[in-house]
Design a protein around this motif. Structure first.
Motif, PDB file in Angstrom:
ATOM      1  N   TRP A  16       0.828  -1.198   0.000  1.00  0.00           N
ATOM      2  CA  TRP A  16       0.000   0.000   0.000  1.00  0.00           C
ATOM      3  C   TRP A  16       0.860   1.245   0.000  1.00  0.00           C
ATOM      4  N   ALA A  17       0.474   2.216  -0.828  1.00  0.00           N
ATOM      5  CA  ALA A  17       1.113   3.530  -0.860  1.00  0.00           C
ATOM      6  C   ALA A  17       0.173   4.465  -1.592  1.00  0.00           C
ATOM      7  N   PRO A  18       0.097   5.736  -1.183  1.00  0.00           N
ATOM      8  CA  PRO A  18      -0.798   6.658  -1.877  1.00  0.00           C
ATOM      9  C   PRO A  18      -0.311   6.908  -3.297  1.00  0.00           C
ATOM     10  N   SER A  19      -1.249   7.270  -4.173  1.00  0.00           N
ATOM     11  CA  SER A  19      -0.867   7.628  -5.530  1.00  0.00           C
ATOM     12  C   SER A  19      -0.030   8.897  -5.507  1.00  0.00           C
ATOM     13  N   ALA A  20       0.653   9.177  -6.635  1.00  0.00           N
ATOM     14  CA  ALA A  20       1.550  10.334  -6.686  1.00  0.00           C
ATOM     15  C   ALA A  20       0.784  11.625  -6.413  1.00  0.00           C
ATOM     16  N   GLU A  21      -0.370  11.787  -7.052  1.00  0.00           N
ATOM     17  CA  GLU A  21      -1.149  13.024  -6.855  1.00  0.00           C
ATOM     18  C   GLU A  21      -1.660  13.120  -5.424  1.00  0.00           C
ATOM     19  N   GLN A  22      -2.161  12.009  -4.909  1.00  0.00           N
ATOM     20  CA  GLN A  22      -2.663  12.000  -3.536  1.00  0.00           C
ATOM     21  C   GLN A  22      -1.534  12.252  -2.550  1.00  0.00           C
ATOM     22  N   GLY A  23      -0.352  11.668  -2.816  1.00  0.00           N
ATOM     23  CA  GLY A  23       0.796  11.875  -1.944  1.00  0.00           C
ATOM     24  C   GLY A  23       1.231  13.325  -1.897  1.00  0.00           C
ATOM     25  N   GLN A  24       1.181  14.027  -3.029  1.00  0.00           N
ATOM     26  CA  GLN A  24       1.574  15.437  -3.050  1.00  0.00           C
ATOM     27  C   GLN A  24       0.587  16.292  -2.251  1.00  0.00           C
ATOM     28  N   ARG A  25      -0.698  15.958  -2.333  1.00  0.00           N
ATOM     29  CA  ARG A  25      -1.696  16.702  -1.544  1.00  0.00           C
ATOM     30  C   ARG A  25      -1.456  16.504  -0.049  1.00  0.00           C
ATOM     31  N   LEU A 129       3.508   7.136   4.430  1.00  0.00           N
ATOM     32  CA  LEU A 129       4.437   6.008   4.486  1.00  0.00           C
ATOM     33  C   LEU A 129       3.666   4.700   4.506  1.00  0.00           C
ATOM     34  N   ARG A 130       4.288   3.653   4.021  1.00  0.00           N
ATOM     35  CA  ARG A 130       3.608   2.373   3.939  1.00  0.00           C
ATOM     36  C   ARG A 130       4.178   1.370   4.939  1.00  0.00           C
ATOM     37  N   GLY A 131       3.346   0.449   5.344  1.00  0.00           N
ATOM     38  CA  GLY A 131       3.773  -0.688   6.140  1.00  0.00           C
ATOM     39  C   GLY A 131       4.582  -0.346   7.372  1.00  0.00           C
ATOM     40  N   ARG A 132       5.746  -0.987   7.490  1.00  0.00           N
ATOM     41  CA  ARG A 132       6.560  -0.905   8.706  1.00  0.00           C
ATOM     42  C   ARG A 132       7.156   0.480   8.916  1.00  0.00           C
ATOM     43  N   LEU A 133       7.423   1.218   7.835  1.00  0.00           N
ATOM     44  CA  LEU A 133       8.008   2.553   8.006  1.00  0.00           C
ATOM     45  C   LEU A 133       7.092   3.455   8.824  1.00  0.00           C
ATOM     46  N   GLY A 134       5.799   3.408   8.540  1.00  0.00           N
ATOM     47  CA  GLY A 134       4.848   4.207   9.308  1.00  0.00           C
ATOM     48  C   GLY A 134       4.765   3.756  10.753  1.00  0.00           C
ATOM     49  N   LEU A 135       4.851   2.440  10.969  1.00  0.00           N
ATOM     50  CA  LEU A 135       4.783   1.929  12.342  1.00  0.00           C
ATOM     51  C   LEU A 135       6.047   2.273  13.134  1.00  0.00           C
ATOM     52  N   VAL A 136       7.181   2.392  12.456  1.00  0.00           N
ATOM     53  CA  VAL A 136       8.406   2.819  13.142  1.00  0.00           C
ATOM     54  C   VAL A 136       8.231   4.231  13.699  1.00  0.00           C
ATOM     55  N   ILE A 137       7.615   5.121  12.902  1.00  0.00           N
ATOM     56  CA  ILE A 137       7.358   6.490  13.379  1.00  0.00           C
ATOM     57  C   ILE A 137       6.441   6.453  14.596  1.00  0.00           C
ATOM     58  N   ALA A 138       5.407   5.613  14.556  1.00  0.00           N
ATOM     59  CA  ALA A 138       4.503   5.491  15.707  1.00  0.00           C
ATOM     60  C   ALA A 138       5.249   4.970  16.925  1.00  0.00           C
ATOM     61  N   ALA A 139       6.153   4.002  16.719  1.00  0.00           N
ATOM     62  CA  ALA A 139       6.920   3.437  17.839  1.00  0.00           C
ATOM     63  C   ALA A 139       7.843   4.485  18.453  1.00  0.00           C
ATOM     64  N   LEU A 140       8.491   5.299  17.606  1.00  0.00           N
ATOM     65  CA  LEU A 140       9.379   6.338  18.122  1.00  0.00           C
ATOM     66  C   LEU A 140       8.611   7.391  18.907  1.00  0.00           C
ATOM     67  N   LEU A 178      -2.309   2.476  12.654  1.00  0.00           N
ATOM     68  CA  LEU A 178      -2.973   1.304  12.088  1.00  0.00           C
ATOM     69  C   LEU A 178      -4.273   1.683  11.388  1.00  0.00           C
ATOM     70  N   ILE A 179      -5.032   2.605  11.983  1.00  0.00           N
ATOM     71  CA  ILE A 179      -6.305   3.007  11.382  1.00  0.00           C
ATOM     72  C   ILE A 179      -6.070   3.742  10.068  1.00  0.00           C
ATOM     73  N   ILE A 180      -5.107   4.663  10.068  1.00  0.00           N
ATOM     74  CA  ILE A 180      -4.828   5.424   8.842  1.00  0.00           C
ATOM     75  C   ILE A 180      -4.348   4.499   7.736  1.00  0.00           C
ATOM     76  N   GLN A 181      -3.482   3.552   8.076  1.00  0.00           N
ATOM     77  CA  GLN A 181      -3.000   2.627   7.048  1.00  0.00           C
ATOM     78  C   GLN A 181      -4.122   1.727   6.537  1.00  0.00           C
ATOM     79  N   ALA A 182      -5.015   1.313   7.428  1.00  0.00           N
ATOM     80  CA  ALA A 182      -6.144   0.482   6.998  1.00  0.00           C
ATOM     81  C   ALA A 182      -7.063   1.275   6.067  1.00  0.00           C
ATOM     82  N   GLY A 184      -6.171   3.792   4.262  1.00  0.00           N
ATOM     83  CA  GLY A 184      -5.429   3.995   3.015  1.00  0.00           C
ATOM     84  C   GLY A 184      -5.501   2.780   2.109  1.00  0.00           C
ATOM     85  N   ARG A 185      -5.373   1.596   2.695  1.00  0.00           N
ATOM     86  CA  ARG A 185      -5.465   0.372   1.888  1.00  0.00           C
ATOM     87  C   ARG A 185      -6.854   0.234   1.288  1.00  0.00           C
TER      88      ARG A 185
END
Length: 315
Positions: A16-25, A129-140, A178-182, A184-185
Motif C-alpha cells: 500500500w502507498a498513496p498515488s503520486a497526486e494523492q501523496g503530493q496533496r 508512508l507504507r507498512g513498517r516505516l509508518g509503524l516505526v514512526i509510531a513506535a518512536l 494502524l487506522i490510517i494505514q487500513a 489507506g489500503r
C-alpha cells in the motif's frame, strides 16, 4: 480483439502507498500543519504566554526549539515540495517527531499539551508512508512520550503520576497509525477497482466499435433533431455516402427520411424499402427508439434486401 492483462494487488499491507497526486496533496497538508504549529509556538513564546500556560522544564530549550521548528519547516516547505521517495518522507516524519518530542519535554511533559501534536504527526506520516516505516514512526513517538515522562518524573514529582496518560497516548499513536494505514489500503482498493472497471468499460467499448465496423448491417443513430450521431461503414456504403456523422438526415438521405416519417405515423407497419442512391441495393429499414443520456434518440438498421433473401433461402 482488445484484451486486458492487469494484475492489481489488493490485499498486501506492504504494497500500500498513496498515488503520486494523492501523496503530493498530503505532503502539502503536512507542510501546512507543521508551519501552523511552528508559528503558534513562536507566537506563544514571543508574547511570554508560555510562562503562564506551561510548567516549563527547560524554558531556554523550549524557546530555541520553537524557533528552530518554525525555521526548519519553512526551509523544508520550500525545498521538499514534491517527493514520493519513502526515505525522504521517513526522514521528514522522523525530524518532526524528534523535535516535537524535544518541545514536549522542554514544555513540561503532558502538562504542556503538546502530546496530541505528536499523535497528529504520526497519523499524517502514516498516510504517506507504507507498512513498517509508518509503524516505526509510531513506535518512536510512543517511546518518546513514555521515556520523556519517566525522565521528567526524576526531577518533577507531578510527572510521576502521568505514566498511565503517557502510555495511553503512546497506544493512541499506534492506533492512529494502524487506522490510517487500513483506511489507506481500503481507499487504494476502491481506486484500483475503479481503474479496473474503467479499463474493462474501455475494452468493451472498443469491442463494440470493432463489431460495428465489421457488421454488414448498416447502423445509424439519430438525435431528436435527426442529426447523425453514429454511422458504421456499412451504412455509409449502403447509402452511398462518405460521411454522415454530425450531418442532418434531412439533407443527405431524403428517401430514408420519408421512411422515417411513415414509421412515425404508424410504427406497427413495416417501412417500405428504399434505395440510398441510383445504383445502390434495395434496403429494408427498421427503426428502434433509443433512450440515451436523457434524450430520446433513434436507432436505424439498414439491411440489404438481396442478402435477406439469400439468408432465407439458406434456411
Amino acid at each position: 480483439m482488445p484484451t486486458s492483462n492487469r494484475t492489481i494487488p489488493l490485499n498486501s499491507a506492504e504494497l500500500w502507498a498513496p498515488s503520486a497526486e494523492q501523496g503530493q496533496r498530503i505532503l502539502r497538508l503536512y507542510h501546512l500543519y507543521r508551519l501552523s504549529v511552528g508559528l503558534a509556538l513562536v507566537l506563544l513564546i514571543s508574547s511570554d504566554m508560555h510562562r503562564e500556560l506551561l510548567e516549563m522544564a527547560d524554558p531556554q530549550l523550549f524557546r530555541f526549539g520553537s524557533w528552530a521548528y518554525l525555521a526548519i519547516n519553512v526551509v523544508l516547505g520550500v525545498l521538499l515540495q514534491q517527493t514520493c521517495r519513502s526515505l525522504a518522507l521517513f526522514a521528514l516524519a522522523l525530524f518532526d517527531v524528534t523535535l516535537l518530542s524535544t518541545l514536549f519535554y522542554a514544555g513540561g511533559g503532558l502538562s504542556s499539551g503538546l502530546a496530541p501534536l505528536l499523535v497528529i504527526s504520526v497519523a499524517i506520516a502514516n498516510s504517506m508512508l507504507r507498512g513498517r516505516l509508518g509503524l516505526v514512526i509510531a513506535a518512536l513517538a510512543s517511546s518518546g512520550l513514555i521515556y520523556l515522562t519517566f525522565y521528567l518524573s526524576l526531577s518533577k514529582s507531578a510527572a510521576a503520576s502521568q505514566y498511565v496518560q503517557a502510555g495511553a497516548l503512546g497506544a493512541l499513536c499506534f492506533a492512529a497509525a494502524l487506522i490510517i494505514q487500513a483506511l489507506g489500503r481500503r481507499l487504494q482498493q476502491s481506486e484500483s477497482l475503479a481503474r479496473r472497471h474503467a479499463a474493462d468499460v474501455a475494452d468493451l467499448q472498443a469491442l463494440n466499435a470493432l463489431i460495428l465496423q465489421r457488421m454488414r448491417t448498416g447502423i445509424l443513430v439519430l438525435d431528436p433533431q435527426r442529426r447523425v450521431l453514429l454511422a458504421n461503414p456499412s451504412s455509409l456504403t449502403l447509402l452511398g455516402q462518405r460521411q454522415l456523422v454530425t450531418q442532418s438526415l434531412d439533407e443527405h438521405c431524403p428517401a430514408l427520411l420519408e421512411c422515417l416519417h411513415q414509421w412515425q405515423e404508424n410504427p406497427a407497419l413495416r417501412p417500405q424499402t428504399l434505395q440510398g442512391f441510383a445504383e445502390g441495393p434495395a434496403l429494408q429499414p427498421s427503426f428502434v427508439p433509443l433512450q440515451r443520456k436523457g434524450e430520446r434518440n433513434l436507432l436505424i438498421f439498414l439491411e440489404d434486401v438481396s442478402q435477406i433473401a439469400q439468408q432465407a433461402q439458406q434456411l
